[in-house]
Design a protein around this motif. Sequence first.
Motif, PDB file in Angstrom:
ATOM      1  N   ARG A 186       1.350  11.977  -1.300  1.00  0.00           N
ATOM      2  CA  ARG A 186      -0.002  12.392  -0.910  1.00  0.00           C
ATOM      3  C   ARG A 186       0.029  13.220   0.365  1.00  0.00           C
ATOM      4  NH1 ARG A 186      -4.365   9.489  -3.092  1.00  0.00           N
ATOM      5  NH2 ARG A 186      -5.609  11.065  -2.010  1.00  0.00           N
ATOM      6  N   GLY A 210       6.512   7.436   2.440  1.00  0.00           N
ATOM      7  CA  GLY A 210       6.476   8.422   1.371  1.00  0.00           C
ATOM      8  C   GLY A 210       5.330   9.399   1.425  1.00  0.00           C
ATOM      9  N   ALA A 213       2.619   7.766  -1.756  1.00  0.00           N
ATOM     10  CA  ALA A 213       3.754   8.532  -2.276  1.00  0.00           C
ATOM     11  C   ALA A 213       3.326   9.937  -2.698  1.00  0.00           C
ATOM     12  CB  ALA A 213       4.382   7.792  -3.458  1.00  0.00           C
ATOM     13  N   ARG A 222       0.806  -1.218   0.000  1.00  0.00           N
ATOM     14  CA  ARG A 222       0.000   0.000   0.000  1.00  0.00           C
ATOM     15  C   ARG A 222       0.843   1.274   0.000  1.00  0.00           C
ATOM     16  NH1 ARG A 222      -5.198  -0.886   1.958  1.00  0.00           N
ATOM     17  NH2 ARG A 222      -5.613   1.159   1.036  1.00  0.00           N
ATOM     18  N   ALA A 223       2.163   1.142   0.144  1.00  0.00           N
ATOM     19  CA  ALA A 223       3.009   2.331   0.265  1.00  0.00           C
ATOM     20  C   ALA A 223       2.920   3.221  -0.974  1.00  0.00           C
ATOM     21  CB  ALA A 223       4.464   1.916   0.530  1.00  0.00           C
ATOM     22  N   HIS A 224       2.776   2.610  -2.161  1.00  0.00           N
ATOM     23  CA  HIS A 224       2.739   3.414  -3.384  1.00  0.00           C
ATOM     24  C   HIS A 224       1.530   4.353  -3.413  1.00  0.00           C
ATOM     25  CE1 HIS A 224      -0.045   0.121  -4.366  1.00  0.00           C
ATOM     26  NE2 HIS A 224      -0.566   0.931  -5.272  1.00  0.00           N
ATOM     27  N   GLU A 225       0.466   4.003  -2.675  1.00  0.00           N
ATOM     28  CA  GLU A 225      -0.722   4.858  -2.638  1.00  0.00           C
ATOM     29  C   GLU A 225      -0.464   6.154  -1.878  1.00  0.00           C
ATOM     30  OE1 GLU A 225      -4.214   2.760  -1.339  1.00  0.00           O
ATOM     31  OE2 GLU A 225      -3.397   0.845  -2.020  1.00  0.00           O
TER      32      GLU A 225
END
Length: 285
Positions: A217, A243, A215, A210-213
Amino acid sequence: MVDLLAVLVPVDCVCCETEDAVLCGSCARRVRQLCREPFRAELESPALVDLNGTTKVGVVAAGPYRDELARCLLSFKNQGQWRLAAVLAPCLSAAVDAAIGGRPGYCLIPVPSSGKAYRRRGFSPVHLLLFFIRMRRMLPLCPVMDVLGKSREPATFVGAREAALQLAAKLVDDATGHAPVDHGGGGQKGLGRGERARRVRGSMRVRPGRAHELAGRKCILVDDVLTTGATLAEAARAVTAAGGVVCGAVVLAATRPPAYASGASSGDTGSVIKTQSKNKWLKDE
């Protein structure tokens, strides 16, 4: 139907014990009055303030943790009175709206309950409040991103001998009328600043995949009660490490409200939000 429901499932007001309502109209108005003017609360939480007085995370509280608001929160969290969310959710929503000023581009990150607390209650208070907010479209510009989880949980296995001792102690308490003190099933109530910080350090992480969600934000952390700020500091660390950009936090109640929070009479919420902080409220870095 209301009369029939009162007979089948009798309830009393959690604040004044008036019959046939989980929260009577008078107490509901008092809760709304306590949450009428959201205020900045991070300076009263030692875990959120550096040694030089600079705040790590700005926090807006909907109201002070006292009187009817405190009783509602305790009943909502620990006695299964989930219907109180109908009153508490608008208060939390108003605090979020006051914090972001109606500007788009922010996502709400609920702070998770521990697994033990979730099993004891059967629900997560913060997630249920955000569910009410989403269903009633109170904050259409703020999507909820449920990405935080607990990175570790203490062992919950209880051996036969320990279970028997616990059962015997409960039977003795019931027979003598001495109820044991409930400390929240291992929660943080009553712990000092250092013990709270040690307990939550490294306890949260963004769920795998879920980390890419997150980045880039802009994130607003959401919790129910602010005490020392250790839980919010840990949540901010986990989101930042993944992130995300932590721009602040919003809570339903603060246990250490600043002096102006209880006595403010101004109807200008924004004027209360901006008081007593060295940092900008929303950091748009």
